[in-house]
Design an enzyme around this catalytic site. Structure first.
Site, PDB file in Angstrom:
ATOM      1  N   LYS A  79       4.685  -0.118  20.302  1.00 13.92           N
ATOM      2  CA  LYS A  79       4.003  -1.379  20.018  1.00 13.92           C
ATOM      3  C   LYS A  79       4.236  -2.367  21.162  1.00 13.92           C
ATOM      4  O   LYS A  79       5.326  -2.427  21.740  1.00 13.92           O
ATOM      5  CB  LYS A  79       4.520  -1.961  18.702  1.00 13.92           C
ATOM      6  CG  LYS A  79       3.756  -3.186  18.204  1.00 13.92           C
ATOM      7  CD  LYS A  79       4.277  -3.612  16.831  1.00 13.92           C
ATOM      8  CE  LYS A  79       3.568  -4.844  16.302  1.00 13.92           C
ATOM      9  NZ  LYS A  79       4.077  -5.256  14.972  1.00 13.92           N
ATOM     10  N   SER A 154       0.815  -6.101  11.440  1.00  8.92           N
ATOM     11  CA  SER A 154       0.419  -6.291  12.825  1.00  8.92           C
ATOM     12  C   SER A 154       0.525  -5.030  13.671  1.00  8.92           C
ATOM     13  O   SER A 154       0.058  -4.995  14.809  1.00  8.92           O
ATOM     14  CB  SER A 154       1.292  -7.379  13.446  1.00  8.92           C
ATOM     15  OG  SER A 154       2.663  -6.992  13.455  1.00  8.92           O
ATOM     16  N   SER A 178       4.579  -5.270   8.361  1.00  8.07           N
ATOM     17  CA  SER A 178       3.723  -4.906   9.493  1.00  8.07           C
ATOM     18  C   SER A 178       3.800  -3.450   9.911  1.00  8.07           C
ATOM     19  O   SER A 178       3.041  -3.019  10.772  1.00  8.07           O
ATOM     20  CB  SER A 178       4.043  -5.799  10.698  1.00  8.07           C
ATOM     21  OG  SER A 178       3.649  -7.124  10.445  1.00  8.07           O
TER      22      SER A 178
END
Length: 485
Positions: A79, A154, A178
């Site tokens: 990420k 996210s 997330s």
């Protein structure tokens, strides 16, 4: 069978057996990325040159017997809020669109020590603020099950990349769901570990008391292997915990006999989609048939979790994001008059709307006259929520519920209504407030062909219990491959 359709552990075994080379595994993954990325937008940065260089070095270590682990040579993604030395790290924001770190996050270092090949950095909601992966400066991520729908957020880029088989597994971060919510939306498995289990060193902070790094993969076995690799005590992170029980692969047991599982009635009220309710309760029946004791109970304070979370998270965000001022690194406005004007213009231009909204909310609740009324009250509520979970875990080994109230929403539907987006985290945020571990696993497909996810929650440092329950359920179902993979 394509190499990309294998799980991370399966692929690692083939590499160890010399049935395939690391380069061949990387070739297949990069080929998949080239085919899918124009539609999905899962990645911000793909490091082809670096991936091949890593593959060459790792192959030598495998051949010499230095690397023998399950993940050696397996392609992964990270990420884009985890720092990577020499590789662009943007947090999905214009503010960091030119930021190349001089160090690597500890969790990524641990992966590399295990022999992972990092293919690149995945797209995300800007500074991890969002539940749809639409707020990124680099454009919205698409759900590979249906490109008209969001992948969740996210960590939507990481989940979409795993679901579409662009990588074998990925790292995400979880501040209020997330990892778990986008895993549910994309039909993959994701674990949010107990707070402090994985070092946050090198994770660009959103809410420091809530953030935790975790794995996203096709199945429970892969997640256990990755979590085992990245869990460590780290003196560079003051919240890191010394643990001696991180042999998570030992929890992969197809046996839940006598395990006590609680189902909160509060999680199955108004707002929960009927198909999601049915799939999750059916999964509970499956575990019951396998010998678990399943009971309903009342988990208090659920309705206060969302306001408490957003007060605390936004307060911490307003403080954490104060460092991005255009002075040392990141975006700087081209035209300004004086230092204060540079601050204002750089931050106005560099941050997106959702980030600005949360900074302003956080600054408000921390301001004189409102600190006691909002922030302190939220902290007290957080403590009460932890007490409610403590009481529940005195009776149950695992808590079972939905990962999200609906399946993946259409792109653009919730972004225009921030409150609706915030309420989408109602089942996940309490876990972060209490610092607990949670896992999201796929349990079905709805009438629109979109995945449904179930969440299993454990007490602090009891990841093995949720891994065991998830693995036992998983043995009753075959993995549903995304049709776009």
């Amino acid at each position: 069978m394509s190499l990309t359709s294998l799980t991370a552990v399966e692929l690692g075994k083939k590499i160890q057996a010399r049935e395939i080379s690391v380069k061949e595994a990387v070739d297949d993954a990069l080929s998949q990325i080239r085919q899918k990325e124009s539609d999905l937008n899962s990645f911000v940065t793909v490091d082809e040159e670096g991936a091949y260089q890593q593959a060459q070095e790792i192959q030598k270590k495998i051949d010499s017997g230095e690397l023998t682990g399950a993940l050696a040579g397996v392609p992964a993604a990270v990420k884009d809020n985890l720092c990577t030395k020499g590789l662009l790290t943007t947090c999905g924001s214009k503010m960091l669109s030119n930021y190349v770190p001089c160090y690597t996050a500890e969790a990524v270092c641990r992966l590399k020590e295990a022999g992972a090949v990092v293919l690149g950095k995945t797209n995300m909601d800007e500074f991890a603020m969002g539940s749809t992966s639409e707020t990124s400066y680099y454009g919205a991520v698409k759900n590979p099950w249906n490109l008209a729908h969001v992948p969740g957020g996210s960590s939507g880029g990481s989940c979409a990349a795993v679901a579409s088989e662009e990588c074998a597994y990925a790292l995400g971060s979880d501040t209020g769901g997330s990892i778990r919510q986008p895993s549910a939306f994309c039909g993959v498995t994701g674990i949010k570990p107990t707070y402090g289990t994985v070092s946050r060193y090198g994770l660009i902070a959103y809410g420091s008391s809530l953030d935790q790094i975790g794995p996203i993969a096709k199945d429970v076995s892969d997640c256990a292997a990755v979590l085992e690799a990245i869990s460590s005590h780290d003196t560079k992170d003051s919240t890191s915990v010394m643990r001696c029980d991180t042999d998570f692969n030992s929890a992969l047991i197809d046996d839940v006999s006598g395990m006590r599982i609680g189902i909160p009635r509060d999680y199955f009220g108004n707002g929960l989609d009927d198909e999601v309710r049915a799939a999750v309760l059916n999964a509970a029946d499956v575990l019951k048939d396998k010998g678990a004791v399943v009971e309903e109970f009342d988990l208090s304070l659920v309705e206060y979790a969302v306001p408490a979370y957003y007060v605390i998270a936004c307060a911490e965000a307003s403080s954490n994001l104060e460092r991005f001022d255009g002075v040392k690194y990141g975006w700087r406005a081209e035209q300004y008059e004086g230092l204060h004007d540079m601050y204002k213009k750089s931050r106005s231009e560099g941050f997106g709307a959702e980030v600005k909204r949360r900074i302003m909310l956080g600054s408000f609740v921390l301001s004189s006259g409102y600190y006691d009324a909002y922030y302190l009250k939220a902290l007290r509520t957080k403590a009460l929520i932890k007490q409610a979970f403590d009481q529940a875990f005195s009776r149950y080994d695992v808590i079972l519920g939905p990962a999200a109230p609906t399946t993946a929403l259409e792109i653009g539907k919730s972004l225009s209504d921030p409150i609706k987006m915030y309420l989408g985290d109602i089942y996940t945020i309490s876990v972060n407030l209490a610092g607990l571990p949670g896992i999201s696993i796929p349990v079905g497909i709805d009438g629109k062909g979109l995945p449904i996810g179930m969440q299993l929650i454990g007490d602090c440092f009891q990841e093995k219990k949720i891994i065991r329950a998830a693995y036992a359920f998983e043995q009753t179902r075959s993995y549903a491959r995304c049709p776009y993979a």
